[in-house]
Motif scaffolding. Sequence first.
Motif, PDB file in Angstrom:
ATOM      1  N   MET A   1       0.842  -1.194   0.116  1.00 47.00           N
ATOM      2  CA  MET A   1       0.067   0.168  -0.003  1.00 47.00           C
ATOM      3  C   MET A   1       0.908   0.880  -0.409  1.00 47.00           C
ATOM      4  SD  MET A   1      -3.255  -1.096  -0.397  1.00 47.00           S
ATOM      5  CE  MET A   1      -4.045  -0.049  -0.486  1.00 47.00           C
TER       6      MET A   1
ATOM      7  N   SER B   1       0.353   8.957  -3.117  1.00 49.82           N
ATOM      8  CA  SER B   1      -0.448   9.142  -3.888  1.00 49.82           C
ATOM      9  C   SER B   1      -1.452  10.704  -2.310  1.00 49.82           C
ATOM     10  CB  SER B   1      -1.316   8.898  -5.075  1.00 49.82           C
ATOM     11  OG  SER B   1      -2.143   8.050  -4.052  1.00 49.82           O
ATOM     12  N   GLY B   2      -1.205  10.368  -1.605  1.00 48.91           N
ATOM     13  CA  GLY B   2      -1.902  10.307  -0.842  1.00 48.91           C
ATOM     14  C   GLY B   2      -2.968  10.219  -0.570  1.00 48.91           C
ATOM     15  N   GLU B   3      -2.964   9.011  -1.319  1.00 48.09           N
ATOM     16  CA  GLU B   3      -5.164   8.373  -0.829  1.00 48.09           C
ATOM     17  C   GLU B   3      -4.604   7.741   0.542  1.00 48.09           C
ATOM     18  OE1 GLU B   3      -7.017   7.236  -4.795  1.00 48.09           O
ATOM     19  OE2 GLU B   3      -4.688   7.796  -5.285  1.00 48.09           O
ATOM     20  N   LYS B   4      -3.886   7.441   1.088  1.00 46.52           N
ATOM     21  CA  LYS B   4      -3.767   6.649   1.986  1.00 46.52           C
ATOM     22  C   LYS B   4      -2.775   7.227   2.760  1.00 46.52           C
ATOM     23  CE  LYS B   4      -6.364   2.959   1.624  1.00 46.52           C
ATOM     24  NZ  LYS B   4      -6.537   3.985   0.129  1.00 46.52           N
ATOM     25  N   SER B   5      -2.618   7.020   4.472  1.00 48.53           N
ATOM     26  CA  SER B   5      -1.829   7.743   5.174  1.00 48.53           C
ATOM     27  C   SER B   5      -0.776   6.461   6.122  1.00 48.53           C
ATOM     28  CB  SER B   5      -2.217   8.243   6.611  1.00 48.53           C
ATOM     29  OG  SER B   5      -2.600   7.505   7.305  1.00 48.53           O
ATOM     30  N   TYR B   6       0.818   6.985   5.946  1.00 49.83           N
ATOM     31  CA  TYR B   6       1.632   6.121   6.383  1.00 49.83           C
ATOM     32  C   TYR B   6       0.866   5.493   7.604  1.00 49.83           C
ATOM     33  CZ  TYR B   6       4.763   3.186   8.805  1.00 49.83           C
ATOM     34  OH  TYR B   6       6.028   2.774   9.166  1.00 49.83           O
TER      35      TYR B   6
ATOM     36  N   THR C   1       8.552  11.427  -1.835  1.00 51.32           N
ATOM     37  CA  THR C   1       7.213  12.826  -1.681  1.00 51.32           C
ATOM     38  C   THR C   1       8.125  14.016  -1.694  1.00 51.32           C
ATOM     39  OG1 THR C   1       6.167  11.010  -0.296  1.00 51.32           O
ATOM     40  CG2 THR C   1       5.743  13.439  -0.132  1.00 51.32           C
TER      41      THR C   1
ATOM     42  N   ARG D   1       2.330  12.016 -10.092  1.00 52.15           N
ATOM     43  CA  ARG D   1       1.133  12.656 -11.016  1.00 52.15           C
ATOM     44  C   ARG D   1       0.679  13.222 -10.217  1.00 52.15           C
ATOM     45  NH1 ARG D   1       1.584  16.563 -15.060  1.00 52.15           N
ATOM     46  NH2 ARG D   1      -0.268  16.539 -15.716  1.00 52.15           N
ATOM     47  N   MET D   2      -0.188  12.264  -9.241  1.00 51.10           N
ATOM     48  CA  MET D   2      -0.861  13.324  -8.523  1.00 51.10           C
ATOM     49  C   MET D   2      -0.367  14.024  -7.498  1.00 51.10           C
ATOM     50  SD  MET D   2      -4.190  11.919  -7.858  1.00 51.10           S
ATOM     51  CE  MET D   2      -5.047  11.947  -5.586  1.00 51.10           C
ATOM     52  N   ARG D   3       0.953  13.478  -7.081  1.00 54.07           N
ATOM     53  CA  ARG D   3       2.167  14.876  -6.140  1.00 54.07           C
ATOM     54  C   ARG D   3       2.350  15.928  -6.973  1.00 54.07           C
ATOM     55  NH1 ARG D   3       2.408  14.076  -0.520  1.00 54.07           N
ATOM     56  NH2 ARG D   3       2.066  12.111   0.015  1.00 54.07           N
TER      57      ARG D   3
END
Lengths: 809, 313
Positions: A45, A51-56, A136, A163-165
């Motif tokens: 994951m 991408s920022g869609e989950k957090s660590y 990141t 790309r999301m970043r």
Amino acid sequence: MQKLVVIGAGMASGRLLEQLFEANPDAYEVTLFNAEPRGNYNRIMLSPVLSGEKSYAEIVTHDDDWYAGNKVTCRFGERVVSVDRERKVVVGEKGEVPYDKLVFGTGSSAFIIPCPGHDLPGVVAFRDLEDTTAMTEASGTPGGRAVVIGGGLLGLEAAAALRMRGMDVTVLHLSGHLMERQLDEAAGYLLQKDLEKRGITVLTKASTKMIQGDGKVESVLLEDGTVLPADIVVMAVGIRPQVQLAKESGLEMGRAIVVDAQMRTSDPSVFAVGECVEFEGNLFGLVAPLYDQAKVLAKTLLDEEDTFKVKQLSTKLKVTGCDLFSAGDFAEGEGREDIVFRDPARGVYKRLVLEGDKLVGAVFYGDTADSNWFFGLIRDGEDVSDMRDTLIFGPSFQGGATADPLSAVAALPPEAEICGCNGVCKGDIVAAIEGGATDLAAIKATTKASASCGTCTGLVEQVLSVTLGDEFVIPTVQPICGCCDLTHEDVRRLIKSKELKSQPAVWQELGWKTVNGCHVCRPAVNFYLLADWPLDYQDDPQSRFVNERNHANIQKDGTYSVMPRMWGGMTDANELRAIADAADKYGAAVKVTGGQRIDLLGVKKEDLPAIWSDLNDAGMVSGHAYSKGLRTVKTCVGSDWCRFGTQDSTGLGIKLEKRLWGSWTPHKVKLAVSGCPRNCAEATCKDVGIICVDSGYQIGVGGAAGMDVKEVERLVDVRTEEEAIDYTVAFIQLYREHAKYLDRPYKWLAKVGLDWVKEQVGDPATRAALIERFDISQSVYQKDPWADHVATRRRLYAPIADLTLEAAE
Amino acid sequence: MDTTLDTPAKTFIEVTEVWVPDGDRLKLAEGNYGGLEEFAAASRRESFAMGEGLPGKAWAEERPVVLKGFDGSYFKRTEAATAAGLTSAVAVPVFDGKTLKAVLVVLCGDDDERTGAIEVWHEQDGLLMLDDGYYGAAKHFEWVSQHTHFPRGQGLPGGVWSSETPILMRDLGSGYRFIRADSAAKAGLTTGLGLPIPVPGGKTFVLTLLSAKGTPIARRFEIWDARSARNGAANEARLIDGICAREGALWDPDNAGNERVVKAWQGAIGRVLGTGVPLVEGGKPGLANGYDSMVALPIHLDGELSHVVAWYL
């Protein structure tokens, strides 16, 4: 309590500990080493974290409380220096730990291409949180550029996330399509399209030569000379088991640590699990078998019986909005059958591969419903013969659903051009229909669509049908072949309006019912693509007839004919000597053809490259006597020699042939130039025939002298030689751009009408544009195939074995 | 996730209501008005023709509409809203193809403490530009957003645009160095939900809800995938992503297709699947994990109900 030491806190060893503590929390006192300064997290994951869609925090599988609760001694951030199997101790950087049982869970590391510059700062892999953090950080620079090397699962997830970043991202992939190990070409095409929609640039067949930069990454240089500026380079070309420690410990190694079905290594007290394992010659990279191994090892450690088996695997990509699924084996092969379903409007491609009565592979893109059901059929090897006909529709199939032949047209955006002649878009036609134009005549009258050459009639009717529903009945048409529901003309128009530039794009977007087309549609589509997109599309020799593939005509006895080009029918003593020598050397018969050329007959296939090379050496190139392209320009001797000649017909013939040779056309094209109306070159029955007269040149088109005999019709009369050449080139290009494959010009003219053709080539701007497009195409295709084959493919002409030799005794 | 965070606080959105077409007017289907009884009563008396008031404007113009400041505007309930301390509103039309299913309206009150963002982005010349947005006290972030645009695939709005899927982003601001993210971090924005708002005619609109810890838009977010391309013929949805202040991550960690599934008419999400209309509930028992209120918004794409997004407070 026994002492268990585990080296590596990854997903496999994490699952092992879970299973172990669940079954018997008091069986072992566990020490866990991890080189990373943290415990187990859900490594697969990491891309949504990037991408920022989950957090660590969300992907941590075991936190400090979990380790404490299970009394695990954590030695995180500490490397293991060595393992002493004699003394049964693991030596860490901060001291020794004795063990009764030892588990290697050292995983894998990224494979870094050892190209120059691979060690520059800014080159990262995508394996752990450190890599993720590095990426990141790199994405923080406004306008930052990333190059991702490797178009596999990991590379594409990294690319989408970067790309999301906010980065500009280019993916380099060595193979011809993305994820080639998991996807076939069609699904690879859809995936590429999806990624490009996100603003990601994808370069396939892209080989990295070096990474450049002064002290840090600045650019990537490709083998073809392309330079891609980069602030970060992500290497995602593969993984290799991380097994140095195990190797130094003296365990039996293959490509990784060799284990048995109980996950035991060559040392009965030492076990291994995860990506560092080799079992029956297999390595493992996906998570499902790792979890199976963990389960087996937990039982083994508790002296229970279990056996690890290699199972079928399936693949999913974690890029939001990209739905793909692949499982099993989908290579084409003997005895294998495909079932294909495409829905261009929804961007759906589904392919099932059957071998005998069993489903052996599946590739889905855009619609992954029921993928688990299909995966089950593959994994269990179930007999699917009873449901074969409806299999592709899945388990809940109720009957009746078929692909909609109109979906390709329904999927066109309003701005897609339907009528090229009058520049009418789909939106214009829809507006006209909504305004009351409910049949073809009314559309022609209100929008002019299909009112000129008429090749878009089929598409206009389909737009009527899509807009009006069953109020409009489409007249039956002859589709290109059984692979699709569209006519040649429709396919040609759609290739232009949808800007389809590859075969997979055509198969998918136009709803082909087969994987790669058939012997009927492939040559046609190949021609349409290369004629419309000469700079983007690469000619596919596999989609050509055998004579075009071999650049020679096969004869009834299996030998070939070889015909060098003689410009305008002129030759000289040197060329004739070379032809005579070649005839002698290769035992060829010599025939003078109707097109004023010399044909060498009876040449063996294996001699082709040699005879071509000899003729090339004498300055001659292929006469293309085998191609759907320009054949010959026949001439009379003209004003240079003939008492009646009005112009230099030979000279014009030579100029035309030198301009037109090498171009591919829908069918063969023959030209002739006669110096006076006596017409010794028989120009009036050619595809293009020019008669020279005192006042200039009469250009006739659409003649025939084969199965049909037909006199040319006058296209135009011009004064100068230059104009004669311009009109001829423009006519040929118009024919190339509009005719149905395998229609000679006279058949095409009968469909579109000479008036329309006159209008097109008669307009100076249109004529100039046609000539320009022809010249662009010639910049790619005007090359001697003989020289090319001699240089690159000679060995393909050699026989596999010489069966005439007798064994020595 | 720390439950101590879950203490009562001022919320960013004070009122949420659903207006549905009934003949040629929009009528109130349901609403969550918190304690604002008088405004609720005024709303129950109201209905809107096409083009009338805020919901009618979203219907007529076929687009999400942000309205800041009711005085002198086309807003019809200004007096009651002012009395209730409401100053801004966003109306989101829910279209299924050309058919209006409902208009979701959220209303917010202004003060110096409430931070969050409700933004509408639209496509212009190949880029997503801010149409308008309501930011509460996050004035700097508002200014930055007005001067930001997103190409395809970039950031939350660009990601939603290119994937045609709702996206839930975490840790807004952490690790992001570019200006909007930096400003988001300073404004305390933590979680972002972005969703496509399909409208007739094919124009592109993206709605984003950016939530801050102190004055959250929601404490639980869910994204449900209802596409037949994922679920086959069954009218059901699976929980593909979500985060909850009480429960933590709401997705399948093994990525193995073991998501929570609800069928049409099964619970609140099931009701949205069945009706295709947004749902607002408040002060009722039986909501997920003891939350007081929830909003569930369906997205209709390509002729089917493709996703449901839900937020709980």
